[in-house]
Write a protein that holds these residues in place. Structure first.
Motif, PDB file in Angstrom:
ATOM      1  N   GLN A  43       0.855  -1.278  -0.184  1.00 40.82           N
ATOM      2  CA  GLN A  43      -0.021  -0.047  -0.161  1.00 40.82           C
ATOM      3  C   GLN A  43       1.053   1.227  -0.061  1.00 40.82           C
ATOM      4  N   PHE A  44       0.768   2.234  -0.846  1.00 41.19           N
ATOM      5  CA  PHE A  44       1.470   3.561  -0.886  1.00 41.19           C
ATOM      6  C   PHE A  44       0.566   4.475  -1.688  1.00 41.19           C
ATOM      7  N   PRO A  45       0.699   5.850  -0.952  1.00 37.94           N
ATOM      8  CA  PRO A  45      -0.235   6.926  -1.893  1.00 37.94           C
ATOM      9  C   PRO A  45       0.607   6.907  -3.183  1.00 37.94           C
ATOM     10  N   THR A  46       0.110   8.187  -3.988  1.00 38.30           N
ATOM     11  CA  THR A  46       0.351   8.568  -5.125  1.00 38.30           C
ATOM     12  C   THR A  46       2.085   8.470  -5.437  1.00 38.30           C
ATOM     13  N   ALA A  47       2.575   7.958  -6.282  1.00 44.30           N
ATOM     14  CA  ALA A  47       3.848   7.767  -6.705  1.00 44.30           C
ATOM     15  C   ALA A  47       3.913   7.404  -8.150  1.00 44.30           C
ATOM     16  N   THR A  48       5.299   7.563  -8.578  1.00 40.34           N
ATOM     17  CA  THR A  48       5.447   7.114  -9.900  1.00 40.34           C
ATOM     18  C   THR A  48       6.926   6.645 -10.065  1.00 40.34           C
ATOM     19  N   SER A  49       7.117   5.918 -11.274  1.00 33.69           N
ATOM     20  CA  SER A  49       8.618   5.447 -11.317  1.00 33.69           C
ATOM     21  C   SER A  49       9.454   6.601 -11.942  1.00 33.69           C
ATOM     22  N   CYS A  50      10.629   6.681 -11.396  1.00 33.33           N
ATOM     23  CA  CYS A  50      11.699   7.524 -11.981  1.00 33.33           C
ATOM     24  C   CYS A  50      12.794   6.982 -12.004  1.00 33.33           C
ATOM     25  N   PRO A  51      13.440   6.790 -13.163  1.00 36.05           N
ATOM     26  CA  PRO A  51      12.735   7.273 -14.391  1.00 36.05           C
ATOM     27  C   PRO A  51      11.716   6.596 -14.828  1.00 36.05           C
ATOM     28  N   LYS A  52      11.365   6.833 -16.089  1.00 36.76           N
ATOM     29  CA  LYS A  52      10.518   5.804 -16.928  1.00 36.76           C
ATOM     30  C   LYS A  52      11.238   5.091 -17.843  1.00 36.76           C
ATOM     31  N   PRO A  53      10.836   3.802 -18.453  1.00 36.74           N
ATOM     32  CA  PRO A  53      11.565   3.249 -19.433  1.00 36.74           C
ATOM     33  C   PRO A  53      11.365   4.158 -20.662  1.00 36.74           C
ATOM     34  N   VAL A  54      12.519   3.755 -21.317  1.00 30.99           N
ATOM     35  CA  VAL A  54      12.628   4.160 -22.645  1.00 30.99           C
ATOM     36  C   VAL A  54      11.550   3.393 -23.647  1.00 30.99           C
ATOM     37  N   GLN A  55      11.472   2.262 -23.501  1.00 34.72           N
ATOM     38  CA  GLN A  55      10.773   1.405 -24.404  1.00 34.72           C
ATOM     39  C   GLN A  55       9.065   1.788 -24.102  1.00 34.72           C
ATOM     40  N   LYS A  56       8.218   2.016 -25.111  1.00 31.97           N
ATOM     41  CA  LYS A  56       6.865   2.418 -24.755  1.00 31.97           C
ATOM     42  C   LYS A  56       6.117   1.184 -24.233  1.00 31.97           C
ATOM     43  N   ASP A  57       6.470  -0.151 -24.876  1.00 33.97           N
ATOM     44  CA  ASP A  57       5.933  -1.151 -24.037  1.00 33.97           C
ATOM     45  C   ASP A  57       7.149  -2.168 -23.737  1.00 33.97           C
ATOM     46  N   VAL A  58       7.632  -2.315 -22.462  1.00 36.07           N
ATOM     47  CA  VAL A  58       8.513  -3.219 -22.039  1.00 36.07           C
ATOM     48  C   VAL A  58       8.239  -4.504 -22.130  1.00 36.07           C
ATOM     49  N   PRO A  59       8.949  -5.219 -22.941  1.00 31.96           N
ATOM     50  CA  PRO A  59       8.677  -6.882 -22.971  1.00 31.96           C
ATOM     51  C   PRO A  59       8.820  -7.615 -21.637  1.00 31.96           C
ATOM     52  N   VAL A  60       7.590  -7.977 -21.146  1.00 26.64           N
ATOM     53  CA  VAL A  60       7.418  -8.584 -19.774  1.00 26.64           C
ATOM     54  C   VAL A  60       7.288 -10.343 -20.028  1.00 26.64           C
ATOM     55  N   TRP A  61       8.179 -10.916 -19.302  1.00 26.83           N
ATOM     56  CA  TRP A  61       8.248 -12.401 -19.224  1.00 26.83           C
ATOM     57  C   TRP A  61       7.775 -12.970 -17.843  1.00 26.83           C
ATOM     58  N   VAL A  62       7.184 -14.116 -17.904  1.00 25.74           N
ATOM     59  CA  VAL A  62       6.742 -14.711 -16.708  1.00 25.74           C
ATOM     60  C   VAL A  62       7.378 -16.145 -16.702  1.00 25.74           C
ATOM     61  N   ALA A  63       7.763 -16.512 -15.734  1.00 30.82           N
ATOM     62  CA  ALA A  63       8.670 -17.934 -15.396  1.00 30.82           C
ATOM     63  C   ALA A  63       7.078 -18.804 -15.166  1.00 30.82           C
ATOM     64  N   ALA A  64       6.829 -19.824 -16.014  1.00 28.47           N
ATOM     65  CA  ALA A  64       5.539 -20.744 -15.733  1.00 28.47           C
ATOM     66  C   ALA A  64       6.107 -22.224 -15.960  1.00 28.47           C
ATOM     67  N   ARG A  65       5.513 -22.809 -15.017  1.00 29.93           N
ATOM     68  CA  ARG A  65       5.367 -24.339 -15.197  1.00 29.93           C
ATOM     69  C   ARG A  65       3.884 -24.646 -14.769  1.00 29.93           C
ATOM     70  N   ALA A  66       3.336 -23.996 -13.753  1.00 28.64           N
ATOM     71  CA  ALA A  66       1.861 -24.444 -13.274  1.00 28.64           C
ATOM     72  C   ALA A  66       0.925 -23.851 -14.181  1.00 28.64           C
ATOM     73  N   PRO A  67      -0.132 -24.430 -14.287  1.00 29.39           N
ATOM     74  CA  PRO A  67      -1.203 -23.942 -15.054  1.00 29.39           C
ATOM     75  C   PRO A  67      -1.850 -22.770 -14.698  1.00 29.39           C
ATOM     76  N   ILE A  68      -1.771 -22.479 -13.341  1.00 28.42           N
ATOM     77  CA  ILE A  68      -2.236 -21.289 -13.059  1.00 28.42           C
ATOM     78  C   ILE A  68      -1.531 -19.910 -13.312  1.00 28.42           C
ATOM     79  N   THR A  69       0.018 -20.189 -13.620  1.00 30.74           N
ATOM     80  CA  THR A  69       0.512 -19.020 -13.927  1.00 30.74           C
ATOM     81  C   THR A  69       0.634 -19.127 -15.382  1.00 30.74           C
TER      82      THR A  69
END
Length: 349
Positions: A154-180
């Motif tokens: 929980q936290f009050p209003t904040a932002t990332s400093c700096p912001k990423p250069v990429q508009k859409d940063v590629p995100v990867w999830v490590a997955a083995r289980a069906p739920i993931t």
């Protein structure tokens, strides 16, 4: 099919010089960069010499200064160990200084022993809940001001400093289980899977889970799927035997960490006696050579083809397996010289 490199700063015994480990790791990344590998992956682990990775962003910053083209993958950050504002800023700063090369991987961790020290009271089997709360928060912080009132943070209003250069940063999830798999597909994340030492049928099971998750999501999924395996290419009987012996020793330490079945002294896990592992499918020499990406260049080419046929978008060459540094380099060079061309020719066609 693309190719990635996963490598750790790794010491199996105290007599190995840390400076040599440092220099070796960077040399391997530079070899992969020169060969056109797409991503170099750095892990996050704590208080263990076999994977020295207290902050993957620091490792990747260092690699990125010396390897100018390869993308820089966090493989993976453990969500439960971080605060969202801290994690968003660290990741975005790496993206900034690398001119947009960040590949952001997030997961649920592996070793209960590590959780007992980094997040006391948390059962590793429940850590996926932290990951699923963390990821959207980080992405919102990358966009701008955001207030969060969740279960774990929980936290009050904040932002990332700096912001990423990429508009859409590629995100990867490590997955083995069906739920993931379900979570990754629903959120259009890329997926990395690691069948450990299990046979090809384990990778086929992951494909089935991925397909089932895509079907649940109405057939919608634009993500990529990567598969990681320990890899060693060899041309001599001595290197073949050394590869099998080395992975068995590392697996005896890995089993210690995974099941808390032994002591860890100054960061070095005790080995389970190898004679007690005979007949165990996970460490049986014949099965290891069959299941892992081990073999001559010709054998490795043939082993990779079923992964490509399965729809794997990228193969992650996992170099760290307790092998001596000279052989690690010989193996990677053989892979570059005699395995990659078979797939480059196909891509060119």
């Amino acid at each position: 099919m693309k190719f990635h490199l996963a490598i750790n700063l790794e010491r199996m015994t105290p007599d190995v010089d840390m400076h040599e480990v440092r220099d070796h790791t960077l040399e391997m990344v530079k070899m992969a960069d020169a060969a056109g590998f797409e991503i170099a992956w750095a892990a996050e682990h704590h208080a263990m010499e076999m994977t020295i990775a207290p902050n993957p962003f620091q490792i990747l910053t260092w690699w990125g200064e010396h390897a100018k083209n390869i993308r820089l993958g966090v493989g993976v950050v453990n969500a439960a160990y971080w605060h969202p504002i801290n994690l968003a800023g660290e990741a975005a700063f790496l993206d900034l200084i690398s001119d947009g090369r960040l590949e952001f991987g997030i997961g649920s961790g592996a070793y209960q022993r590590e959780f007992d020290r980094m997040k006391p009271g948390l059962d590793q089997r429940d850590s996926w809940r932290y990951m699923q709360e963390m990821l959207p928060v980080v992405q919102k912080l990358w966009e701008g001001d955001y207030e969060h009132n969740g279960e774990f943070w929980q936290f009050p209003t904040a932002t990332s400093c700096p912001k990423p250069v990429q508009k859409d940063v590629p995100v990867w999830v490590a997955a083995r289980a069906p739920i993931t798999f379900d979570y990754a597909v629903e959120n259009n994340c890329n997926i990395m899977s690691w069948p450990l030492t299990m046979p090809m049928s384990e990778a086929e099971t992951y494909r089935e889970r991925l397909d089932a998750s895509i079907a649940k999501n109405g057939g919608k999924y634009d993500g990529r799927w990567a598969m990681m395996r320990h890899a060693c290419v060899y041309e001599t009987e001595a290197d073949r035997q050394n590869a099998i012996d080395s992975i068995r020793v590392q697996l005896s330490q890995f089993g210690n960490l995974l099941m808390k079945s032994g002591e860890v002294v100054n960061g070095f896990p005790e080995q389970v006696p190898l004679d007690s592992l005979e007949g165990n499918a996970r460490v049986d020499p014949e099965m290891l050579e069959q299941n892992l990406m081990f073999g001559s260049p010709e054998q490795v080419v043939e082993k990779l083809k079923p992964y490509e046929a399965l729809g794997v978008d990228a193969f992650i060459y996992y170099a760290s397996m307790g092998l001596d540094m000279a052989q690690q380099k010989r193996s990677l060079q053989l892979f570059i010289d005699k395995v990659l061309p078979a797939f480059e020719q196909k891509d060119a066609a």
